[in-house]
Design a protein around this motif. Structure first.
Motif, PDB file in Angstrom:
ATOM      1  N   GLU A   1       0.849  -2.732   2.858  1.00  0.00           N
ATOM      2  CA  GLU A   1       0.038  -3.526   3.774  1.00  0.00           C
ATOM      3  C   GLU A   1      -0.386  -2.691   4.981  1.00  0.00           C
ATOM      4  O   GLU A   1      -1.528  -2.750   5.427  1.00  0.00           O
ATOM      5  CB  GLU A   1       0.842  -4.745   4.241  1.00  0.00           C
ATOM      6  N   ALA A   2       0.559  -1.897   5.483  1.00  0.00           N
ATOM      7  CA  ALA A   2       0.256  -1.051   6.640  1.00  0.00           C
ATOM      8  C   ALA A   2      -0.852  -0.060   6.279  1.00  0.00           C
ATOM      9  O   ALA A   2      -1.763   0.185   7.071  1.00  0.00           O
ATOM     10  CB  ALA A   2       1.509  -0.302   7.089  1.00  0.00           C
TER      11      ALA A   2
ATOM     12  N   GLN B   1      -3.193  -0.466   4.059  1.00  0.00           N
ATOM     13  CA  GLN B   1      -4.470  -1.171   3.950  1.00  0.00           C
ATOM     14  C   GLN B   1      -5.093  -1.357   5.328  1.00  0.00           C
ATOM     15  O   GLN B   1      -6.276  -1.141   5.518  1.00  0.00           O
ATOM     16  CB  GLN B   1      -4.267  -2.535   3.282  1.00  0.00           C
ATOM     17  N   ARG B   2      -4.295  -1.722   6.284  1.00  0.00           N
ATOM     18  CA  ARG B   2      -4.826  -1.906   7.630  1.00  0.00           C
ATOM     19  C   ARG B   2      -5.317  -0.589   8.202  1.00  0.00           C
ATOM     20  O   ARG B   2      -6.310  -0.531   8.908  1.00  0.00           O
ATOM     21  CB  ARG B   2      -3.754  -2.510   8.534  1.00  0.00           C
TER      22      ARG B   2
ATOM     23  N   ARG C   1     -10.116  -8.713   9.030  1.00  0.00           N
ATOM     24  CA  ARG C   1      -8.737  -8.804   8.538  1.00  0.00           C
ATOM     25  C   ARG C   1      -7.778  -9.464   9.512  1.00  0.00           C
ATOM     26  O   ARG C   1      -6.633  -9.687   9.201  1.00  0.00           O
ATOM     27  CB  ARG C   1      -8.218  -7.394   8.254  1.00  0.00           C
TER      28      ARG C   1
ATOM     29  N   TRP D   1       0.069  -9.494  11.960  1.00  0.00           N
ATOM     30  CA  TRP D   1       0.382  -8.080  12.224  1.00  0.00           C
ATOM     31  C   TRP D   1       0.524  -7.768  13.707  1.00  0.00           C
ATOM     32  O   TRP D   1       0.101  -6.708  14.168  1.00  0.00           O
ATOM     33  CB  TRP D   1      -0.658  -7.172  11.579  1.00  0.00           C
TER      34      TRP D   1
ATOM     35  N   ASP E   1       5.226  -5.741  14.330  1.00  0.00           N
ATOM     36  CA  ASP E   1       4.328  -5.960  13.197  1.00  0.00           C
ATOM     37  C   ASP E   1       4.297  -7.421  12.784  1.00  0.00           C
ATOM     38  O   ASP E   1       3.566  -7.798  11.895  1.00  0.00           O
ATOM     39  CB  ASP E   1       4.878  -5.228  11.961  1.00  0.00           C
TER      40      ASP E   1
END
Lengths: 786, 329
Positions: free
Chosen positions: A497-498, A500-501, B49, B69, B90
């Motif tokens: 996920e990290a 992707q960001r 996002r 996030w 996070d």
């Protein structure tokens, strides 16, 4: 200023005895029948092999097989997806796609693609495909159903579908455009077989025409379509090819005004072609349509060698008045220079074998063999034909034609201090060339495909597609877990996920998707659709539960795009807006940087597969080897030239004009936005190496004249008027060939044609202006050697 | 004759040069970058996002919005510009509450509590003492505040968050929202749960929401100690005019079936925001079950709207894909 000595020196030779004994000349003249039979037999042998040659594209040949990206790609393409993808955009002008009619058309197109030859039926994505799911939370838990089980008919059903799409991250923006006017059907094809592109192309066109109407249109892009267009233009390519050859022949005829003098170069060209294609057949390689420019260039070279020889024969005939003696002295004068030129040419082409991309290696092997065949089809064959079928050689009056005037003026450039000026100007041009050559980019420079014109049907379609959808160029990253249940591990998923960001911050990245997105969506829906639950659960048990919920309501293979069946490996697909060289480099660097800064045990990011991955691999290979190629090319050229003149200085002098031309060509490519890719590289490489034989012929003629008591300047004049004329004539021939390629629908062929003309002109100028200047200034000793 | 030949060659040369010139001007590849213009793409640093879950303003100009996030965005000019603040985590941040321009608290999943005393330039973690998810936080003043979450979690602080007391209701209920008014506090959550306290959580009184166990409540707000609203799954709206002793469900919802995630009682009206970009206004008196009307904003969004607040004259709401909407009534 010295008085030009031309015809005077020739006439004095008449009183000298016939030329000294020369081993090769003697051999050829004595064994002319044997040589003829030998060459004929070999030609017939090769001719039979030609029937094995097919025109097709082997996709796997275009990939650097040993590159780690390509290896990764091949390992996972059957599961996560490959790179041979066709994108079909069905779009409407007014309204949106949420009406029964349009949805039926999308469904129809989707179904029809299943019957295309070579298609991978399990990798067709479209909103009407049952594998595209809608996940919903309800009072009773979670429901996972196909997004469109049946085409909606009523307004309520259509509205409901619209809402479903808008709230589905995995569809909205990727399979349906954000303005809802377009729907995407992506179709994957197998990569390890040669596809029948013409059939696919025609079928797609047919289906498109069926569903087009005043409000609905179709745009199609993707590699299979590019190739389809290429094959559809094949007829046109063949026509241009033939017209070009005919034009060359016509030009030769006008120049020599003798059918026989035209016949020989043409014969040599045909023989070399037969040998070349026959060799292709023996090795079992296929002929790729994009490589067709190369044979033309080699044929032009063959013609040039033949013309050089014939010109010399005519010249010698004027002196000896006997065809045998004329051939004898011509062979003596030209055999070794010609041999040197041909071998150097072939070596310059053969350097392609050093690039680990099969397509280029095969091209290198075939082309260098083809070039080497000139040794037999011209150096041996030409004199044999002249001896056996003596031509009627017309008297050539010494002409005060335009050529002579230009030649004289050109030679004059170098007289007196002129040569220093020439060197100075050349240095300036070279510096400018080197400066602009830094503009040259590896990879594509513009979106769409560089093979076709930007206003071609394909590129227009590609632009439409790129506007509607977030990103059509996928880069696949694979996380190969070390243990069997890696797919449930929070640390690994969190890293995904990290990543992707991180990667989505790149402006060229349109979006990304991975199993994490699926899990988040499942989690959300498991908890009554409460937005706050769209996160990745921390506990392995929770994650496993989500997997279970998905599997119990879905079809096998639905999660294939995201993880493997053994629950070990996961994929991350990042969608980019184009596949330009810069974009690919940025993507790879960002990924590399992320992996370096975030090493997590059992979660190493392996990159890169998918279209972007393998293109990046090809670009990297080309980038790495282009410098090596250049050095090798030059080194081989220096070596062979030094060998034939028995002087290292000669080798270096001959390479200088080549080096300058090389930078100018790269500068041209850089400024014109022609990227160095797998198709342009062989042409650029060959174009550079192939001009050295002009110089070899010219220098050896100069040496001849110099040893015959002429001074340097008049040697230059003589060489210009004899060898120089033949050189110019060849340049014209090659140049004439270009004009017709500019009419091609295939931009690549036009560009390459132009590139070759430029290279030829530059080489001519280099030979006729720069080389004499260098000789005049340096006054090398090898000129005096015999 | 040779003059003709010479001329011929000159023509050929000109042809070649001409061709080169034409080629130079024909193909002008467009360097268009494919830009997708849509209201869903956020502004500045807020991207597609970034799912946003809550928003709070200290006054008409100073506001904060938070989301997945660990994202925090701040505006000083009433929403014209948003810039990011560093949460240092996070985790998903679910709720934000500011009592003035300087003091604010944020809660999120896995027991996250953050605090700032300088308007968000620096955010510090506070010890919640739990790993359970916290879904909403609200502070009455700089010292007293509440947070509610998963597994019946209810936390109370009287020292600005330095320490938190566990006032949980020992039931397996996720509490999604709370409303404070004076000494009253209502919390709502799963299974139609509504609880009420007047003594800082020492005793909790279960109230009868009148809905089935399959309904979750996502938002609650009271205008005074008697009149209040709670909203939840699939368009559920209940209201009370006796402080929650009795609740009545709005029966006629005009076919509205989306979940409502937050409710706002203001002097301009009572508003709810929810799934698929829904914004509704409740034009009824509390306790009498009258219908409401649905508002669809001008920029039509389809992202779920998770949180709303009032700031000055405007009502703000945020949601998925970086959606930030502002409207007046």
């Amino acid at each position: 200023m010295q008085k030009m000595k031309s015809d005077n020196s020739m006439q004095t030779n008449v009183n000298k005895p016939v030329v000294e004994d020369h081993a090769i000349s003697r051999f050829i003249v004595s064994n002319r029948y044997l040589i003829l039979i030998f060459i004929s037999v070999i030609t017939v042998f090769f001719a039979f092999q030609i029937s094995k040659v097919e025109i097709k594209t082997e996709l796997s040949d275009l990939l650097p097989q040993k590159h780690e990206y390509v290896k990764l790609h091949k390992k996972f393409r059957h599961i996560f997806g490959g790179a041979n993808i066709l994108y079909i955009d069905v779009f409407v002008k007014d309204g949106d796609i949420f009406n029964t009619d349009t949805l039926k058309k999308i469904s129809y197109f989707t179904e029809e693609t299943k019957f295309l030859p070579g298609v991978d039926r399990y990798k067709i994505f479209s909103i009407t495909q049952s594998k595209v799911k809608d996940i919903k939370a309800s009072k009773f838990g979670m429901e996972i159903k196909p997004l469109i089980p049946e085409i909606p008919e009523t307004k309520e059903e259509l509205d409901a579908l619209r809402q479903k799409v808008y709230t589905n991250d995995m569809v909205y923006g990727s399979l349906v455009s954000l303005d809802s006017k377009a729907a995407l059907i992506s179709v994957q094809f197998q990569e390890d077989i040669a596809l029948d592109y013409p059939v696919i192309f025609n079928k797609i066109k047919e289906i498109s025409n069926t569903i087009r109407d005043e409000n609905t249109d179709v745009a199609i892009a993707g590699d299979p379509m590019v190739r389809g267009y290429l094959y559809s233009y094949l007829g046109q390519t063949k026509v241009i090819f033939c017209v070009t050859l005919l034009a060359m022949v016509a030009l030769m005829f006008i120049y020599t005004r003798s059918l026989q003098m035209v016949f020989m170069p043409v014969m040599s060209g045909i023989l070399s072609a037969v040998w070349g294609l026959g060799f292709l057949g023996i090795l079992g390689y296929a002929l790729d349509p994009l490589a067709l420019v190369v044979p033309l260039l080699i044929t032009a070279r063959t013609l040039s060698h033949s013309v050089q020889f014939n010109e010399r024969v005519i010249e010698e005939y004027a002196v000896h008045r006997d065809i045998r003696a004329a051939c004898y002295s011509s062979i003596k004068a030209l055999f070794f220079p010609g041999l040197a030129g041909i071998i150097t040419d072939a070596a310059g082409i053969a350097v392609l074998i050093a690039i680990p991309i099969p397509f280029l290696q095969k091209l290198g092997i075939i082309s260098s063999f083809w070039a080497l065949s000139t040794i037999f089809t011209v150096l041996f064959f030409n004199p044999v034909v002249l001896l056996l079928l003596p031509p009627f050689i017309k008297e050539r009056k010494s002409e005060e034609g335009i050529y002579k005037k230009i030649a004289t003026k050109t030679a004059m450039l170098n007289s007196g201090r002129g040569s220093w000026a020439v060197l100075g100007v050349t240095l300036l041009i070279a510096v400018i060339g080197v400066f602009y050559a830094s503009e040259l980019k590896v990879g594509d420079v513009n979106p769409g495909t560089p093979i076709l014109w930007s206003d071609s049907a394909y590129n227009k379609d590609a632009r439409i597609l790129n506007k509607s959808f977030l990103g059509l160029n996928p880069m696949l990253i694979v996380v190969e877990g070390e243990e069997k249940d890696s797919v449930y591990k929070y640390d690994i998923l969190h890293k995904i996920e990290a990543y992707q960001r991180h990667i989505e911050k790149l402006p060229s990245a349109g979006g990304s998707i991975s199993i994490v997105d699926v899990l988040k969506k499942l989690n959300l829906n498991l908890n009554k659709g409460n937005a706050k639950w769209s996160f990745l659960p921390h506990s392995e048990t929770d994650i496993a539960v989500l997997h279970y919920m998905f599997f119990s309501s879905s079809d096998p293979g639905d999660l294939d795009a995201y993880c493997t069946h053994d629950n070990r490996s996961m994929s991350i697909s990042v969608y980019f807006k184009n596949h330009e060289g810069d974009t690919l480099r940025e993507a790879v660097n960002a990924t590399r940087e992320f992996e370096k800064n975030n090493p997590i045990k059992g979660a190493k990011l392996k990159f890169a597969a998918g279209t972007v991955g393998i293109l990046a691999a090809a670009n990297e290979e080309i980038f790495k080897t282009q410098v090596q190629l250049l050095i090798m090319s030059f080194a081989l050229t220096i070596f062979f030239c030094a060998l034939s003149f028995r002087s290292l200085l000669a080798g270096i002098l001959l390479v200088i004009p080549l080096a300058v031309s090389n930078y100018l060509i790269f500068a041209y490519m850089g400024l014109k936005g022609i990227g160095l890719n797998i198709n342009t590289l062989p042409v650029a490489t060959i174009a550079i190496g192939i001009g050295v034989d002009y110089g070899v012929y010219f220098l050896s003629r100069m040496r001849e004249q110099f040893n015959g008591d002429e001074d340097i300047l008049s040697s230059i004049h003589t060489a210009m008027n004899t060898t120089g004329k033949a050189i110019c004539f060849t340049a014209l021939t090659v140049g004439l060939g270009v004009v017709f390629w500019l009419l091609s629908d295939i931009k690549f062929q036009a560009e390459m044609g132009l590139l070759l003309t430029m290279a030829t002109i530059l080489h001519i100028l280099g030979t006729l202006i720069l080389l004499p200047a260098l000789v005049l200034v340096i006054k090398p000793k090898f000129l005096s050697k015999g | 004759m040779h003059k003709f030949r010479g001329l011929f060659f000159v023509v050929v040369i000109l042809l070649m040069l001409g061709a080169a010139g034409i080629y130079g001007s024909t193909d002008n590849p467009q360097h268009e970058s494919s830009k997708i213009e849509t209201e869903l793409k956020g502004r500045d640093h807020i991207t597609y996002r970034d799912d946003l879950y809550d928003i709070d303003f200290a006054d008409a100009d100073y506001g904060w919005t938070i989301g997945c996030w660990g994202r925090i965005f701040h505006t000083k000019d009433g929403g014209k510009n948003w810039y990011p603040q560093n949460s240092k985590v996070d985790n998903y941040l679910y709720s934000v509450s500011f009592t003035d321009r300087l003091n604010g608290w944020i809660v999120g999943n896995y027991g996250t509590i953050l605090h700032t005393k300088d308007g968000g330039e620096i955010w510090e973690s506070q010890k919640s003492g739990t790993e359970k998810h916290l879904f909403e936080v609200e502070f009455l003043n700089k010292s007293e505040g509440w947070a509610v979450g998963y597994w019946g979690l209810i936390l109370f602080t009287s020292d600005g968050g330095k320490t938190w007391q566990d006032k949980s209701i020992k039931e397996d209920i996720a509490f999604n929202s709370l409303s404070l008014l004076g000494e009253h506090c209502w919390v709502v959550g799963e299974f139609g749960a509504v609880y009420h306290t007047t003594d800082k959580g020492e005793h909790w009184e279960k109230q009868n929401s009148g809905v089935g166990e399959d309904v979750s409540f996502f938002g609650v707000d009271f205008s005074n100690s008697s009149e209040g609203w709670a909203v939840g799954l699939e368009g559920t709206v209940i209201s009370t005019k006796d402080g929650g002793k009795t609740w009545l469900q709005v029966s006629d919802t005009n076919g509205f079936k989306d979940s409502i995630f937050d409710i706002l009682v203001t002097d301009k009206g009572v508003f709810g925001v929810g799934g698929r970009g829904s914004i509704i206004e409740i034009i009824a008196n509390p306790g009498d079950g009258s219908p409401f009307k649905k508002i669809v904003p001008d920029t039509v969004v389809f992202s779920s709207l998770a949180g709303a607040c009032i700031a000055g004259e405007s009502i703000w709401t945020v949601g998925y894909h970086g959606t930030i909407l502002k409207f007046h009534n």
